[in-house]
Design a protein around this motif. Structure first.
Motif, PDB file in Angstrom:
ATOM      1  N   ILE A  96       0.777  -1.187  -0.045  1.00 18.96           N
ATOM      2  CA  ILE A  96       0.038  -0.054   0.060  1.00 18.96           C
ATOM      3  C   ILE A  96       0.860   1.231  -0.055  1.00 18.96           C
ATOM      4  CG2 ILE A  96      -1.694   1.082   1.191  1.00 18.96           C
ATOM      5  CD1 ILE A  96      -2.761  -1.469   2.397  1.00 18.96           C
ATOM      6  N   ASP A 186      -4.374   2.605   6.365  1.00 16.82           N
ATOM      7  CA  ASP A 186      -4.777   2.064   4.998  1.00 16.82           C
ATOM      8  C   ASP A 186      -5.938   3.179   4.322  1.00 16.82           C
ATOM      9  OD1 ASP A 186      -3.401  -0.306   5.568  1.00 16.82           O
ATOM     10  OD2 ASP A 186      -5.329  -1.414   5.982  1.00 16.82           O
ATOM     11  N   VAL A 190      -4.928   4.921   1.134  1.00 14.00           N
ATOM     12  CA  VAL A 190      -5.878   4.592  -0.253  1.00 14.00           C
ATOM     13  C   VAL A 190      -6.532   6.094  -0.638  1.00 14.00           C
ATOM     14  CG1 VAL A 190      -8.077   3.409  -1.039  1.00 14.00           C
ATOM     15  CG2 VAL A 190      -6.474   2.091   0.188  1.00 14.00           C
ATOM     16  N   VAL A 241      -6.536  -0.338  -6.103  1.00 14.81           N
ATOM     17  CA  VAL A 241      -7.630   0.083  -5.243  1.00 14.81           C
ATOM     18  C   VAL A 241      -8.778  -0.801  -5.406  1.00 14.81           C
ATOM     19  CG1 VAL A 241      -9.191   2.064  -4.990  1.00 14.81           C
ATOM     20  CG2 VAL A 241      -6.623   2.463  -5.306  1.00 14.81           C
ATOM     21  N   TYR A 244      -8.113  -3.998  -3.654  1.00 14.90           N
ATOM     22  CA  TYR A 244      -7.982  -3.891  -2.131  1.00 14.90           C
ATOM     23  C   TYR A 244      -9.676  -3.870  -1.521  1.00 14.90           C
ATOM     24  CZ  TYR A 244      -7.059  -1.402   2.353  1.00 14.90           C
ATOM     25  OH  TYR A 244      -7.243  -1.053   3.771  1.00 14.90           O
TER      26      TYR A 244
END
Length: 297
Positions: A96, A186, A190, A241, A244
């Motif tokens: 990430i 996270d 993101v 993305v 995830y």
């Protein structure tokens, strides 16, 4: 059930094999290019970090599932579960961070000369390697508590005790009880990917408008690689993305709806491994430099 185990084992073995082959090819192409031309582009250290992280994630997340379904047993032991899951969490977190770094640095690279980000362009190359090192240190520190809550499964039913069954291991602390630090990392990273991707899309749109305005079909040698590299990174970030978010959705569904659903672990793992499997082939396909190096090899 025996046929199901064989099919799952073959699927993950194929995914791991293809992914490791692709990442290894990219690393070999990068090494050949580096030793032949003695020149490296600013983003290449980040891409190398990403490929190495992909290989780690493929092995530590995929191989236990393959062995679990083909051997039909709990084989890691308590210490093995702690080590494998810690490496997986560090690799996932570093993936990430690396993808976010790639997106952020590319956004700085293509920023206009009159923008506030332009002043970082000159010093960008100096920040890349320290940033990669800090990402490793940061993820290793914040994941240090993970092994405490991971134990060998041995038939533990995750629907009791608030834990979560990981097939070959058992997490004594369900996702709803995870620390704020992991979730905050996270969400921020993101969100940063989405923001920088939007900025790059806007920059590419402005560039396209300028090209149309001057009625020119020929781009300068310096501009064209930057545009193509930006498009490649946008595709990488989009794949990451999407994979995830879908994987997190399945994980949340397992924690809050079906704690004992073994198939959810299989599907979630397969989706989360799509990015480390696809990304090297996308980079080799989109970038002619590694492609030529592979052909030369």
């Amino acid at each position: 059930m025996y046929l199901y185990n064989i099919v799952v084992g073959i699927i993950f073995s194929s995914q791991i094999g293809v992914g490791v082959f692709g990442n290894s090819c990219f690393l070999c192409c990068f090494s050949f290019t580096l030793f032949s031309s003695h020149r490296s582009r600013p983003m290449e250290p980040i891409l190398v970090q990403l490929m190495l992280t992909n290989i780690i994630v493929l092995f530590v997340q995929g191989c236990p599932l393959v062995l679990f379904h083909l051997q039909k047993g709990y084989f890691l032991g308590n210490a093995g579960c702690k080590m494998v899951f810690y490496l997986y969490r560090v690799g996932r977190g570093h993936s990430i961070c690396t993808t976010c770094l790639l997106s952020a640095f590319q956004a700085i690279t293509i920023s206009p000369s009159h923008s506030s980000l332009a002043k970082f362009k000159v010093r960008l190359r100096k920040f890349i390697r320290p940033s990669c090192l800090l990402c490793w240190i940061f993820n290793m520190i914040i994941e240090v508590s993970v092994p405490i809550y991971i134990t060998e499964t041995n038939g533990i039913n995750s629907s009791h005790g608030g834990g979560m069954d990981l097939l070959y291991c058992h997490n004594e602390r369900a996702l709803k009880e995870l620390t704020i630090l992991h979730s905050l990392r996270d969400i921020l990273l993101v969100g940063c990917m989405v923001f920088t991707s939007g900025y790059m899309v806007f920059s590419l749109y402005r560039h396209h408008q300028r090209v149309q305005h001057i009625h020119s079909t020929c781009l300068t040698p310096r501009t064209f690689p930057e545009v193509k590299a930006t498009q490649t990174i946008l595709q990488l970030v989009s794949i990451f993305v999407i994979a995830y978010c879908i994987s997190c959705g399945f994980t949340l569904y397992k924690v809050y709806v079906i704690p004992s659903g073994a198939w959810i672990v299989v599907v979630s793992t397969f989706i989360s491994l799509c990015f480390p499997t696809i990304s090297p082939f996308l980079l080799i396909h989109r970038d002619p430099k590694p492609s030529r190096s592979c052909c030369a090899c």
